[in-house]
Design a protein around this motif. Structure first.
Motif, PDB file in Angstrom:
ATOM      1  N   PRO A 157     -13.965  23.380  24.368  1.00 44.69           N
ATOM      2  CA  PRO A 157     -14.849  23.267  23.207  1.00 44.69           C
ATOM      3  C   PRO A 157     -15.993  22.282  23.384  1.00 44.69           C
ATOM      4  CG  PRO A 157     -12.955  21.871  22.871  1.00 44.69           C
ATOM      5  CD  PRO A 157     -12.821  22.443  24.275  1.00 44.69           C
ATOM      6  N   THR A 201     -16.615  27.204  23.591  1.00 41.60           N
ATOM      7  CA  THR A 201     -17.261  26.994  22.304  1.00 41.60           C
ATOM      8  C   THR A 201     -17.924  25.623  22.280  1.00 41.60           C
ATOM      9  OG1 THR A 201     -15.447  25.833  21.143  1.00 41.60           O
ATOM     10  CG2 THR A 201     -15.338  28.244  21.180  1.00 41.60           C
ATOM     11  N   GLU A 204     -14.611  25.238  17.659  1.00 40.97           N
ATOM     12  CA  GLU A 204     -13.316  25.312  18.354  1.00 40.97           C
ATOM     13  C   GLU A 204     -12.301  26.148  17.572  1.00 40.97           C
ATOM     14  OE1 GLU A 204      -9.832  22.485  20.325  1.00 40.97           O
ATOM     15  OE2 GLU A 204     -11.553  21.554  19.310  1.00 40.97           O
TER      16      GLU A 204
END
Length: 359
Positions: free
Chosen positions: A63, A39, A44
């Motif tokens: 993330p 991500t 996240e």
């Protein structure tokens, strides 16, 4: 009918509401038992929700995905992938996250499940753009094509109106260039025209009614069509120019495509009359370039490169980059004409107006 070649890409798609619940089944379908979720920093929390759906297959979240897929971010993600023992990545988000998953697949052969939350379309393509030392390079290879894509309309309901608009016009750009691509074919041209029409109908609704499920469904369907176009045929001046601008000046990807598109279409209009006719049909406008410009204006997003951080002294540099390596385009690439195109986009002028020289 002219002769042509059409080659379907080997990719599996799930489309509909609530489809994200099948992410574990998609990972298992690929033969993987551990999956690393990718991500951006902002997503996240959503990535950890995906992790919960994966159950015992969840190997953690990375993330750190970033715009234009910087190679240093990819290096950090490689370390996370190796330490997690994952054989699959689940890329949740837009083009930044999808690009990171592709970069990992290129280097390791890891399987990919993409869950798009924007209309970027890169999840449907064997194309990877990476940035190193301020220069963005692009490759096309089946090694980076995701194996599985989950389109869940519900995940797009919280997409902000401005991002919905620019992401959607970015998708339209794929279809526009597909209509005059050197290797275009009737199947892709049908998908391109319908993709433009569907997104052009949906986006003006979404900027005022972002939770309109019918419009969200249309927009995501249109984005899928446009992504298929991007994955099937070659692109031309518009994409080359946007990659040069984005990589050189760190401009936001979707906004750059949104601003440049009407001007790139105006540049190519006389050389691609059939494509222009298809675009005008799809938009319900008398002129392709001005119809696109008016669509962007109606969406209320920036229409000038000067509004998104491009310096005035970058116009000449961008023109140089755009012409330094030969590539196909329906109209020959001429440095001065491209420079004027960029100047118009920098100033946010309506296509067809005389280009102003930036100070």
């Amino acid at each position: 009918m002219d002769t042509f070649i059409y080659e379907a890409l080997p990719i599996r798609v799930r489309f509909g509401r609530g489809m994200v619940s099948a992410v574990g089944a998609e990972v298992a379908h690929l033969g993987a038992t551990r999956a690393l979720v990718l991500t951006t920093p902002q997503q996240e929390t959503e990535g950890r929700r995906i992790g919960a759906l994966l159950g015992s297959a969840f190997a953690g979240v990375f993330p750190g995905a970033a715009m234009h897929t910087p190679t240093d971010v990819t290096d950090a993600a490689l370390d996370a992938l190796k330490s997690s023992d994952a054989t699959c990545v689940v890329a949740l988000g837009g083009g930044s996250t999808t690009g990171l998953g592709k970069a990992l697949a290129l280097r390791t052969g890891v399987k990919q499940v993409c869950i798009p939350t924007t209309y970027a379309g890169s999840e449907m393509t064997p194309i990877l753009g990476e940035t190193k030392d301020g220069l963005k390079t692009t490759i096309r290879s089946l090694d980076v094509l995701p194996e599985s894509v989950i389109y869940d309309v519900d995940l797009t309901l919280t997409l902000p109106p401005a991002l919905s608009a620019t992401s959607g016009v970015n998708a339209i750009a794929h279809a526009v260039e597909g209509l005059y691509a050197q290797d275009r074919n009737p199947v892709i041209s049908l998908m391109a025209e319908d993709g433009i029409r569907t997104l052009a109908d949906a986006l003006p609704i979404l900027v005022h009614e972002p939770h309109n499920v019918e419009a969200r469904t249309k927009a995501l369907y249109g984005a899928w069509l446009c992504g298929c176009v991007l994955g099937a045929v070659g692109m031309a001046l518009h994409h080359k120019l946007c990659h040069a601008l984005g990589g050189s000046f760190n401009l936001p990807h979707a906004e750059t495509h949104t601003i440049v598109l009407p001007h790139a279409v105006a540049y190519n209009a006389a050389a691609a009359p059939e494509a222009m006719a298809a675009i005008t049909r799809a938009l319900g406008a008398p002129d392709a370039a001005r119809g696109l410009f008016d669509l962007v204006r109606a969406l209320g997003v920036p229409q000038a490169l000067s509004q998104i951080g491009m310096p005035a002294d970058g116009i000449e540099r961008a023109a140089d980059i755009a012409v330094e390596k030969p590539y196909w385009n329906p109209r020959p690439i001429a440095r001065d004409a491209v420079r004027d195109l960029i100047a118009r986009a920098y100033a946010g002028e309506r296509p067809g107006a005389p280009a102003q020289r930036a100070a």
